[in-house]
Design a protein around this motif. Structure first.
Motif, PDB file in Angstrom:
ATOM      1  N   LEU A 151      47.060  44.869  26.150  1.00 19.81           N
ATOM      2  CA  LEU A 151      46.784  43.800  27.109  1.00 19.81           C
ATOM      3  C   LEU A 151      47.802  43.844  28.244  1.00 19.81           C
ATOM      4  N   VAL A 152      47.326  43.690  29.478  1.00 24.19           N
ATOM      5  CA  VAL A 152      48.214  43.622  30.639  1.00 24.19           C
ATOM      6  C   VAL A 152      47.810  42.416  31.487  1.00 24.19           C
ATOM      7  N   ASP A 153      48.803  41.788  32.127  1.00 17.94           N
ATOM      8  CA  ASP A 153      48.480  40.680  33.030  1.00 17.94           C
ATOM      9  C   ASP A 153      48.384  41.204  34.457  1.00 17.94           C
ATOM     10  N   LEU A 154      48.166  40.298  35.405  1.00 18.92           N
ATOM     11  CA  LEU A 154      47.990  40.713  36.792  1.00 18.92           C
ATOM     12  C   LEU A 154      49.266  41.270  37.407  1.00 18.92           C
ATOM     13  N   GLU A 155      50.399  41.046  36.754  1.00 18.43           N
ATOM     14  CA  GLU A 155      51.652  41.610  37.234  1.00 18.43           C
ATOM     15  C   GLU A 155      51.924  42.987  36.641  1.00 18.43           C
ATOM     16  N   GLY A 156      51.010  43.445  35.789  1.00 20.65           N
ATOM     17  CA  GLY A 156      51.162  44.758  35.192  1.00 20.65           C
ATOM     18  C   GLY A 156      52.045  44.795  33.971  1.00 20.65           C
ATOM     19  N   VAL A 157      52.357  43.632  33.402  1.00 23.73           N
ATOM     20  CA  VAL A 157      53.211  43.564  32.216  1.00 23.73           C
ATOM     21  C   VAL A 157      52.354  43.690  30.967  1.00 23.73           C
ATOM     22  N   ALA A 158      52.677  44.664  30.128  1.00 27.82           N
ATOM     23  CA  ALA A 158      51.980  44.838  28.851  1.00 27.82           C
ATOM     24  C   ALA A 158      52.610  43.908  27.820  1.00 27.82           C
ATOM     25  N   PHE A 159      51.784  43.164  27.093  1.00 23.35           N
ATOM     26  CA  PHE A 159      52.358  42.160  26.197  1.00 23.35           C
ATOM     27  C   PHE A 159      51.647  42.035  24.851  1.00 23.35           C
ATOM     28  N   GLY A 160      50.804  42.965  24.508  1.00 28.15           N
ATOM     29  CA  GLY A 160      50.155  42.863  23.202  1.00 28.15           C
ATOM     30  C   GLY A 160      49.176  43.999  22.985  1.00 28.15           C
ATOM     31  N   GLU A 161      48.887  44.250  21.739  1.00 26.67           N
ATOM     32  CA  GLU A 161      47.936  45.290  21.369  1.00 26.67           C
ATOM     33  C   GLU A 161      46.822  44.708  20.509  1.00 26.67           C
ATOM     34  N   VAL A 162      45.604  45.199  20.742  1.00 24.08           N
ATOM     35  CA  VAL A 162      44.459  44.790  19.928  1.00 24.08           C
ATOM     36  C   VAL A 162      43.672  46.039  19.566  1.00 24.08           C
ATOM     37  N   SER A 163      42.957  45.976  18.462  1.00 25.82           N
ATOM     38  CA  SER A 163      42.186  47.134  18.008  1.00 25.82           C
ATOM     39  C   SER A 163      40.790  47.160  18.607  1.00 25.82           C
ATOM     40  N   ARG A 164      40.365  46.030  19.151  1.00 23.47           N
ATOM     41  CA  ARG A 164      39.034  45.959  19.758  1.00 23.47           C
ATOM     42  C   ARG A 164      39.163  45.407  21.167  1.00 23.47           C
ATOM     43  N   ARG A 165      38.433  46.003  22.089  1.00 23.74           N
ATOM     44  CA  ARG A 165      38.510  45.566  23.490  1.00 23.74           C
ATOM     45  C   ARG A 165      37.972  44.147  23.638  1.00 23.74           C
ATOM     46  N   PRO A 166      38.777  43.228  24.144  1.00 24.31           N
ATOM     47  CA  PRO A 166      38.319  41.842  24.285  1.00 24.31           C
ATOM     48  C   PRO A 166      37.169  41.730  25.282  1.00 24.31           C
ATOM     49  N   ARG A 167      36.245  40.886  24.968  1.00 23.61           N
ATOM     50  CA  ARG A 167      35.085  40.678  25.829  1.00 23.61           C
ATOM     51  C   ARG A 167      35.534  40.071  27.164  1.00 23.61           C
ATOM     52  N   GLY A 168      35.019  40.640  28.248  1.00 25.68           N
ATOM     53  CA  GLY A 168      35.297  40.090  29.574  1.00 25.68           C
ATOM     54  C   GLY A 168      36.517  40.656  30.262  1.00 25.68           C
ATOM     55  N   LEU A 169      37.297  41.498  29.591  1.00 28.08           N
ATOM     56  CA  LEU A 169      38.476  42.091  30.216  1.00 28.08           C
ATOM     57  C   LEU A 169      38.156  43.517  30.666  1.00 28.08           C
ATOM     58  N   PRO A 170      38.418  43.854  31.927  1.00 28.94           N
ATOM     59  CA  PRO A 170      38.106  45.207  32.395  1.00 28.94           C
ATOM     60  C   PRO A 170      39.090  46.234  31.847  1.00 28.94           C
ATOM     61  N   LEU A 171      38.605  47.438  31.696  1.00 32.16           N
ATOM     62  CA  LEU A 171      39.449  48.554  31.307  1.00 32.16           C
ATOM     63  C   LEU A 171      40.099  49.105  32.572  1.00 32.16           C
ATOM     64  N   VAL A 172      41.414  49.224  32.556  1.00 27.87           N
ATOM     65  CA  VAL A 172      42.158  49.747  33.713  1.00 27.87           C
ATOM     66  C   VAL A 172      42.593  51.158  33.377  1.00 27.87           C
ATOM     67  N   THR A 173      42.195  52.120  34.216  1.00 28.32           N
ATOM     68  CA  THR A 173      42.514  53.525  33.941  1.00 28.32           C
ATOM     69  C   THR A 173      43.114  54.173  35.176  1.00 28.32           C
ATOM     70  N   ALA A 174      44.022  55.094  34.925  1.00 24.88           N
ATOM     71  CA  ALA A 174      44.626  55.918  35.976  1.00 24.88           C
ATOM     72  C   ALA A 174      45.199  57.144  35.298  1.00 24.88           C
ATOM     73  N   PRO A 175      44.891  58.344  35.779  1.00 25.64           N
ATOM     74  CA  PRO A 175      45.421  59.550  35.144  1.00 25.64           C
ATOM     75  C   PRO A 175      46.943  59.598  35.231  1.00 25.64           C
ATOM     76  N   VAL A 176      47.556  60.108  34.188  1.00 25.39           N
ATOM     77  CA  VAL A 176      49.018  60.172  34.143  1.00 25.39           C
ATOM     78  C   VAL A 176      49.560  60.965  35.320  1.00 25.39           C
ATOM     79  N   GLU A 177      48.859  62.045  35.678  1.00 31.44           N
ATOM     80  CA  GLU A 177      49.349  62.903  36.759  1.00 31.44           C
ATOM     81  C   GLU A 177      49.318  62.207  38.116  1.00 31.44           C
ATOM     82  N   ALA A 178      48.543  61.103  38.208  1.00 31.06           N
ATOM     83  CA  ALA A 178      48.485  60.369  39.479  1.00 31.06           C
ATOM     84  C   ALA A 178      49.722  59.502  39.687  1.00 31.06           C
ATOM     85  N   GLY A 179      50.528  59.338  38.642  1.00 24.38           N
ATOM     86  CA  GLY A 179      51.757  58.562  38.777  1.00 24.38           C
ATOM     87  C   GLY A 179      51.531  57.074  38.559  1.00 24.38           C
TER      88      GLY A 179
END
Length: 260
Positions: A151-179
């Motif tokens: 889980l991440v907030d709008l400030e980009g702070v990661a604050f928890g882990e879940v085993s199932r993607r919560p409903r209504g939360l978008p998946l945020v992706t960026a390749p590692v090589e993109a920095g």
């Protein structure tokens, strides 16, 4: 020849009257004044001693006994955290004198919890500590490994882990090589979206800081570009979404386009 002079006797006409205050009358007055002064000094001394004694007793009760010690810890504002977790982080011994509690130090211990965005600690006499917590609100999830979501907030702070993607939360992706700048750009875009639009986002992906895209519900795509002028882009997108299309391009917000 002038008549011979005669001395005037006391009490005779023309004689000088005796002084109003003679040693015999002054002595009782001086003694009385001395007694008044001594009583006044004694009263002042006793009052000062009594005040110091009361102050000492009060200080002893406040700082050295559990009479006014911590008897209750109230926790408000928690949803993902439990009150027990917050109390454990606060580390407040029961019975510790309330006057010796450092609210700033207690707040710092609680703020170390990843889920806590802001916390206020106050003392409520005679025996209560009140902890008001503002938790972080998840704005999206990052995929970690094959089946763990962070889980991440709008400030980009990661604050928890879940085993199932919560409903209504978008998946945020960026390749590692993109920095890391790419991930920050995607989160900044989400932060600028109106809540009604953000609720439609299923994925925010960034191939680079200048190439952010949003995947919306019903298979729609938004070409966002960089995170610059995001407020203007968000306003334009809100209008474009009233039109039926497959692709919405707001990368140039002064000349937006739709396709499909």
């Amino acid at each position: 020849m002038p008549p011979p002079s005669r001395s005037a006797s006391p009490g005779s006409p023309g004689s000088t009257p005796p002084s109003a205050s003679t040693p015999a009358t002054l002595a009782p007055r001086l003694a009385a004044r001395g007694r008044v002064r001594r009583r006044t000094r004694l009263l002042v001394t006793l009052t000062a001693v009594g005040a110091l004694a009361a102050l000492g007793v009060t200080g002893w009760l406040l700082l050295a006994t559990s009479v006014l010690g911590v008897g209750q810890v109230d926790v408000v504002g928690v949803h993902r955290l439990s009150a027990a977790e917050v109390r454990a982080a606060a580390a407040l011994p029961g019975g510790q004198p309330l006057a010796r509690i450092d609210p700033g130090a207690v707040a710092a211990r609680i703020a170390a919890l990843p889920q806590v965005r802001h916390v206020v600690v106050t003392r409520s006499w005679p025996r209560t500590v009140r902890i008001t917590v503002q938790e972080r609100v998840p704005a999206g999830v990052l995929l970690q490994g094959d089946a763990t979501y962070v889980l991440v907030d709008l400030e980009g702070v990661a604050f928890g882990e879940v085993s199932r993607r919560p409903r209504g939360l978008p998946l945020v992706t960026a390749p590692v090589e993109a920095g890391p700048g790419s991930l920050r750009a995607a989160l900044q875009v989400l932060r600028r979206l109106p809540p009604a639009v953000r609720a439609q986002v299923r994925q925010a992906r960034a191939a680079g800081p200048e190439r952010v895209e949003l995947l919306l519900s019903r298979g729609r795509t938004v070409l966002w570009g960089s995170s610059e002028r995001s407020e203007r882009k968000a306003a334009v997108l809100s209008v474009l979404l009233t039109r039926k299309a497959r692709i919405y391009d707001v990368s140039a917000p002064d000349a937006p386009t739709t396709t499909g």
